[in-house]
Design a protein around this motif. Structure first.
Motif, PDB file in Angstrom:
ATOM      1  N   UNK A   1      22.792  21.445  35.398  1.00 54.61           N
ATOM      2  CA  UNK A   1      23.046  22.559  35.620  1.00 54.61           C
ATOM      3  C   UNK A   1      23.565  23.455  34.124  1.00 54.61           C
ATOM      4  N   UNK A   2      24.437  22.569  33.372  1.00 55.25           N
ATOM      5  CA  UNK A   2      24.656  23.262  32.067  1.00 55.25           C
ATOM      6  C   UNK A   2      23.565  23.286  31.298  1.00 55.25           C
ATOM      7  N   UNK A   3      22.482  22.484  31.122  1.00 58.45           N
ATOM      8  CA  UNK A   3      21.344  22.578  30.238  1.00 58.45           C
ATOM      9  C   UNK A   3      20.501  23.754  30.733  1.00 58.45           C
ATOM     10  N   UNK A   4      20.790  24.046  31.971  1.00 58.73           N
ATOM     11  CA  UNK A   4      19.919  25.090  32.411  1.00 58.73           C
ATOM     12  C   UNK A   4      18.353  25.344  32.149  1.00 58.73           C
ATOM     13  N   UNK A   5      17.832  23.974  32.400  1.00 56.18           N
ATOM     14  CA  UNK A   5      16.614  23.957  31.883  1.00 56.18           C
ATOM     15  C   UNK A   5      15.727  24.044  33.117  1.00 56.18           C
ATOM     16  N   UNK A   6      16.281  24.393  34.296  1.00 56.96           N
ATOM     17  CA  UNK A   6      15.562  24.652  35.319  1.00 56.96           C
ATOM     18  C   UNK A   6      16.585  25.533  36.387  1.00 56.96           C
ATOM     19  N   UNK A   7      15.814  26.118  37.270  1.00 61.43           N
ATOM     20  CA  UNK A   7      16.673  27.268  38.249  1.00 61.43           C
ATOM     21  C   UNK A   7      17.019  26.254  39.372  1.00 61.43           C
ATOM     22  N   UNK A   8      18.331  25.811  39.303  1.00 59.84           N
ATOM     23  CA  UNK A   8      18.799  24.847  40.315  1.00 59.84           C
ATOM     24  C   UNK A   8      19.355  25.482  41.729  1.00 59.84           C
ATOM     25  N   UNK A   9      19.870  26.796  41.431  1.00 59.24           N
ATOM     26  CA  UNK A   9      20.520  27.204  42.564  1.00 59.24           C
ATOM     27  C   UNK A   9      21.835  26.439  43.052  1.00 59.24           C
ATOM     28  N   UNK A  10      22.253  26.598  44.242  1.00 58.94           N
ATOM     29  CA  UNK A  10      23.701  25.692  44.368  1.00 58.94           C
ATOM     30  C   UNK A  10      23.301  24.504  44.657  1.00 58.94           C
ATOM     31  N   UNK A  11      24.164  23.547  43.923  1.00 53.90           N
ATOM     32  CA  UNK A  11      24.280  22.391  44.130  1.00 53.90           C
ATOM     33  C   UNK A  11      25.689  22.043  44.889  1.00 53.90           C
ATOM     34  N   UNK A  12      25.440  21.217  46.022  1.00 55.68           N
ATOM     35  CA  UNK A  12      26.847  20.795  46.770  1.00 55.68           C
ATOM     36  C   UNK A  12      27.073  19.484  46.626  1.00 55.68           C
ATOM     37  N   UNK A  13      28.579  18.961  46.373  1.00 54.82           N
ATOM     38  CA  UNK A  13      28.792  17.781  46.106  1.00 54.82           C
ATOM     39  C   UNK A  13      29.423  17.105  47.383  1.00 54.82           C
ATOM     40  N   UNK A  14      29.280  16.036  47.676  1.00 51.62           N
ATOM     41  CA  UNK A  14      30.042  15.588  49.073  1.00 51.62           C
ATOM     42  C   UNK A  14      30.708  14.250  48.542  1.00 51.62           C
ATOM     43  N   UNK A  15      32.271  14.127  48.659  1.00 46.44           N
ATOM     44  CA  UNK A  15      32.910  13.054  48.414  1.00 46.44           C
ATOM     45  C   UNK A  15      32.494  11.798  49.355  1.00 46.44           C
TER      46      UNK A  15
END
Ligand SMILES: [Zn+2]
Length: 343
Positions: free
Chosen positions: A329-343
């Motif tokens: 997401x930081x590199x912004x080399x693609x449009x990722x939209x929302x990424x959800x992380x699950x513990x």
């Protein structure tokens, strides 16, 4: 417990940390889903000054209550909950006026700007004061509930803009907040919705979200095109969801005399303003900050199937892979939209 810790700038480490200790008015939430916010990504390298390490970030979350402090009365173990990103005090002058989003000494989950440090929800457990909790309807998933925060930010902008059914609206910026503004304008009854963005791909998303007309900023004289769609006057209300000089000026240029410009984005600390247009046109320029109670309304829309948030979730990944997703997401080399992380 396991947590994704910002140990130093640009250095996220998935590691064992002590479980949070809850205050008497707090609950311990076992996190089931937590979205990566743009502000977390911008905070990663220290440029915003709001994620001073060490810190557990994450404020767009949902989960299950596993224990309650002794002053907690309305919540119990097993409750499925989401929560406000703002932790505000109940005995504050602004809070008592119904303006908790701009109250004194408020804190944001997963933020450490120097004056406080409040660990967030990129962890197995997070402590949350009872008064910022919301119950998740049974037909709403944890992933959907983790999207409520972003949608509520968009709804707050609409609520303060004084929108009336039938108003014409222009939305500058079709990132996630802009897209939710468009979707919600459709639900609350705007007549014509116009989206403006620098990126053709984002405009396609805006169209899918319900925009009636879309304009890429490289075309000439967008204000004139918008006047032609609005009886020669300009939009009743514009929403700015970028926060840069050109986009703010675009939002000001698209409204009619007496219209309202609602500023949500704040990427740049300063912008120029076409002062004479604002003054002689009696424009209302509003700032919209975070959320002030819009959770209930968004959860109702989700429960009723009125608002689709699933199409904004592009990836659901284990928290252990968090550093990898942050890097992408930081590199912004693609449009990722929302990424959800699950513990
Ligand atoms: Zn956020």
């Amino acid at each position: 417990m396991k947590a994704l810790v910002l140990e130093s700038y640009n250095n996220l480490v998935y590691k064992e940390v002590p479980e949070p200790i809850i205050n008497p008015d707090e609950v311990l939430v076992q996190v089931k889903a937590c979205g990566i916010c743009g502000s977390d990504i911008h905070g990663l390298d220290g440029s915003t000054g709001r994620r001073i390490p060490p810190l557990i970030m994450g404020h767009e979350a949902s989960g299950i209550i596993v224990s309650t402090g002794k002053e907690v009365t309305d919540w119990e173990k097993g409750d499925r909950v989401t929560f406000d990103s703002t932790v505000y005090r109940l005995d504050d002058w602004y809070t008592r006026k119904g303006l908790y989003n701009i109250s004194d000494n408020r804190e944001v989950l997963g933020v450490s700007p120097g004056t406080y440090r409040r660990n967030g929800a990129f962890a197995e457990y997070v402590s949350v004061p009872q008064h910022i909790l919301y119950s998740i309807p049974v037909n709403v998933t944890f992933e959907q509930a983790a999207m409520v925060e972003a949608a509520a930010v968009a709804l707050h902008a609409i609520n303060i803009s004084g929108l009336k059914p039938g108003n014409s609206c222009a939305v500058v910026g079709s990132g996630m907040i802009g897209i939710f503004i468009i979707k919600l304008l459709k639900i609350v009854g705007a007549s014509v919705i116009i989206a403006v963005d620098v990126d053709e791909k984002k405009l396609l998303k805006a169209e899918k979200a319900g925009a009636d007309h879309t304009y890429i900023t490289s075309v000439n004289d967008i204000p004139e095109k918008i006047r032609s769609l609005t009886s020669g006057r300009g939009a009743d209300i514009s929403y700015e969801a970028v926060g840069k000089n050109d986009s703010v000026n675009m939002a000001v240029g698209l409204v009619r005399r007496g219209g309202t410009v609602t500023l949500v984005g704040n990427t740049s600390p300063r912008v120029d303003l076409p002062l004479q247009k604002v003054v002689t046109g009696e424009l209302k320029i509003l700032g919209s900050c975070a959320i002030c109670g819009e959770y209930d309304q968004i959860l109702e829309y989700l429960k009723a199937g009125k608002l689709n948030v699933d199409d904004q979730i592009s990836a659901v990944a284990p928290l252990s892979e968090g550093a990898h997703w942050f890097e992408r997401l930081y590199r912004k080399d693609e449009d990722l939209g929302k990424v959800i992380l699950k513990p």
